[in-house]
Design a protein around this motif. Sequence first.
Motif, mmCIF file in Angstrom:
data_model
loop_
_atom_site.group_PDB
_atom_site.id
_atom_site.type_symbol
_atom_site.label_atom_id
_atom_site.label_comp_id
_atom_site.label_asym_id
_atom_site.label_seq_id
_atom_site.Cartn_x
_atom_site.Cartn_y
_atom_site.Cartn_z
ATOM 1 N N SER A 47 -3.030 8.215 -7.295
ATOM 2 C CA SER A 47 -3.447 8.973 -6.110
ATOM 3 C C SER A 47 -2.515 10.159 -5.922
ATOM 4 C CB SER A 47 -3.389 8.110 -4.843
ATOM 5 O OG SER A 47 -4.558 7.362 -4.676
ATOM 6 N N GLY A 48 -1.220 9.919 -6.152
ATOM 7 C CA GLY A 48 -0.236 11.001 -6.006
ATOM 8 C C GLY A 48 -0.629 12.202 -6.842
ATOM 9 N N ARG A 76 3.755 3.664 5.322
ATOM 10 C CA ARG A 76 4.112 4.530 6.446
ATOM 11 C C ARG A 76 5.193 3.945 7.343
ATOM 12 N NH1 ARG A 76 -1.361 7.957 7.714
ATOM 13 N NH2 ARG A 76 -2.562 7.306 5.915
ATOM 14 N N GLU A 100 -7.961 12.841 9.113
ATOM 15 C CA GLU A 100 -6.723 13.059 8.361
ATOM 16 C C GLU A 100 -6.858 14.192 7.340
ATOM 17 O OE1 GLU A 100 -4.689 9.562 6.736
ATOM 18 O OE2 GLU A 100 -3.521 9.748 8.586
ATOM 19 N N ARG A 101 -5.725 14.751 6.996
ATOM 20 C CA ARG A 101 -5.666 15.776 5.954
ATOM 21 C C ARG A 101 -6.334 15.224 4.688
ATOM 22 N NH1 ARG A 101 -1.427 19.968 5.924
ATOM 23 N NH2 ARG A 101 -0.479 18.919 7.704
ATOM 24 N N TYR A 102 -6.956 16.020 3.913
ATOM 25 C CA TYR A 102 -7.622 15.684 2.633
ATOM 26 C C TYR A 102 -9.007 15.062 2.818
ATOM 27 C CZ TYR A 102 -2.799 15.896 0.748
ATOM 28 O OH TYR A 102 -1.526 16.264 0.416
ATOM 29 N N ARG A 148 0.840 -1.197 0.000
ATOM 30 C CA ARG A 148 0.000 0.000 0.000
ATOM 31 C C ARG A 148 0.873 1.244 0.000
ATOM 32 N NH1 ARG A 148 -4.146 0.362 4.278
ATOM 33 N NH2 ARG A 148 -4.402 2.373 3.282
ATOM 34 N N PHE A 149 0.364 2.286 -0.631
ATOM 35 C CA PHE A 149 1.040 3.577 -0.615
ATOM 36 C C PHE A 149 0.089 4.639 -0.093
ATOM 37 C CE2 PHE A 149 3.437 1.254 -3.903
ATOM 38 C CZ PHE A 149 4.685 1.327 -3.314
ATOM 39 N N PRO A 150 0.557 5.556 0.802
ATOM 40 C CA PRO A 150 1.916 5.556 1.293
ATOM 41 C C PRO A 150 2.204 4.351 2.178
ATOM 42 C CG PRO A 150 0.563 7.109 2.538
ATOM 43 C CD PRO A 150 -0.286 6.609 1.413
ATOM 44 N N LEU A 175 0.108 13.673 7.137
ATOM 45 C CA LEU A 175 -1.306 13.312 6.936
ATOM 46 C C LEU A 175 -2.113 13.428 8.226
ATOM 47 C CD1 LEU A 175 -0.960 10.258 4.522
ATOM 48 C CD2 LEU A 175 -1.968 12.479 3.977
ATOM 49 N N ARG A 224 -3.552 1.998 -3.719
ATOM 50 C CA ARG A 224 -3.099 3.339 -4.141
ATOM 51 C C ARG A 224 -1.697 3.291 -4.754
ATOM 52 N NH1 ARG A 224 -6.557 7.326 -2.316
ATOM 53 N NH2 ARG A 224 -7.445 7.108 -0.244
ATOM 54 N N TYR A 225 -1.485 4.211 -5.728
ATOM 55 C CA TYR A 225 -0.188 4.264 -6.414
ATOM 56 C C TYR A 225 0.002 5.698 -6.915
ATOM 57 C CZ TYR A 225 3.524 1.834 -9.195
ATOM 58 O OH TYR A 225 4.703 1.367 -9.722
ATOM 59 N N ARG A 229 7.329 5.661 -3.181
ATOM 60 C CA ARG A 229 7.098 4.578 -4.160
ATOM 61 C C ARG A 229 8.436 4.081 -4.718
ATOM 62 N NH1 ARG A 229 2.366 7.538 -4.575
ATOM 63 N NH2 ARG A 229 3.151 9.221 -5.857
ATOM 64 N N PHE A 270 5.897 11.580 -1.382
ATOM 65 C CA PHE A 270 5.008 10.470 -1.749
ATOM 66 C C PHE A 270 5.629 9.664 -2.899
ATOM 67 C CE2 PHE A 270 1.331 12.798 0.277
ATOM 68 C CZ PHE A 270 0.757 11.734 0.946
HETATM 69 P P1 TMP Z 1 -4.591 6.009 2.855
HETATM 70 O O1 TMP Z 1 -5.766 6.545 3.600
HETATM 71 O O2 TMP Z 1 -4.941 5.078 1.748
HETATM 72 O O3 TMP Z 1 -3.489 5.513 3.778
HETATM 73 O O4 TMP Z 1 -3.958 7.270 2.071
HETATM 74 C C1 TMP Z 1 -3.470 8.353 2.740
HETATM 75 C C2 TMP Z 1 -3.790 9.657 2.097
HETATM 76 O O5 TMP Z 1 -2.704 10.096 1.273
HETATM 77 C C3 TMP Z 1 -5.034 9.716 1.226
HETATM 78 O O6 TMP Z 1 -5.757 10.893 1.571
HETATM 79 C C4 TMP Z 1 -4.491 9.870 -0.178
HETATM 80 C C5 TMP Z 1 -3.182 10.589 0.025
HETATM 81 N N1 TMP Z 1 -2.135 10.323 -0.977
HETATM 82 C C6 TMP Z 1 -1.498 11.412 -1.579
HETATM 83 O O7 TMP Z 1 -1.831 12.560 -1.350
HETATM 84 N N2 TMP Z 1 -0.481 11.148 -2.457
HETATM 85 C C7 TMP Z 1 -0.075 9.875 -2.755
HETATM 86 O O8 TMP Z 1 0.864 9.678 -3.549
HETATM 87 C C8 TMP Z 1 -0.767 8.762 -2.114
HETATM 88 C C9 TMP Z 1 -0.332 7.352 -2.411
HETATM 89 C C10 TMP Z 1 -1.775 9.039 -1.236
#
Ligand code: TMP
Length: 212
Positions: free
Chosen positions: A104-105, A48, A152-154, A44-46, A60, A100-101, A79, A75
Amino acid sequence: MPSTAEVRGALIVFEGCDHSGKTTQCKKLVAALNEKGIKTEAMRFPDRTTTIGKMIDGYLSNKCEIEDHSVHLLFSANRWEMVPKMKSMLEAGTTLIVDRYAFSGVAFTAAKEGFDMNWCKQPDVGLPKPDRVIYLTLSTEEAAARGTFGKERYEQTEFQQKVSTNFEKLKDPTWQEVEADKSIEDLHREILVITQNIIEESGHKPLQQLWS
Ligand code: TMP
């Protein structure tokens, strides 16, 4: 060091909006493929767990601030640091299911003010290209019905809508859209059939490079 297998593993990436069930489906898929005797590992990405990943985790979870361009590059670096491991596992015949890859970035950073999608793609040019991106889609109403966002952020509706628009722009013929608006088991069965086909098709094809 794993040895080279006659048939390589497939690189299958899951992307999709929040609450689409990506993580649940990835876990169930890895277990089901292994049960069928298909060597499969989850990623999984990120990620952590690494030094870079820990910096991303701090960002995040709002424990620290990192400038937007810099965090985008982190990010991507997260990868790239996994590429040797990914390649050796694929060559050894292990299929990778990746939550995610690079898509998502790009989709997340390009949802920020002043970011151009083409700039966002550059650091990830040349990564192993997925054999298929399984893109789980869900209407905004259904996503909202599945619960509120976390801390979390976003995790804000307006931002997530921009992210979805960006995913739409990134789609290409290697993407397969799957409507996630069904039960966990029904969705799992559908995804299992799709992935078994991808694994069969990919085994004898060379691994390609993303966006190059
Ligand atoms: P997750 O919830 O799947 O662990 O992902 C963490 C957050 O990071 C999610 O809001 C998406 C964001 N993200 C990026 O902003 N850039 C990236 O390259 C990746 C893989 C995730």
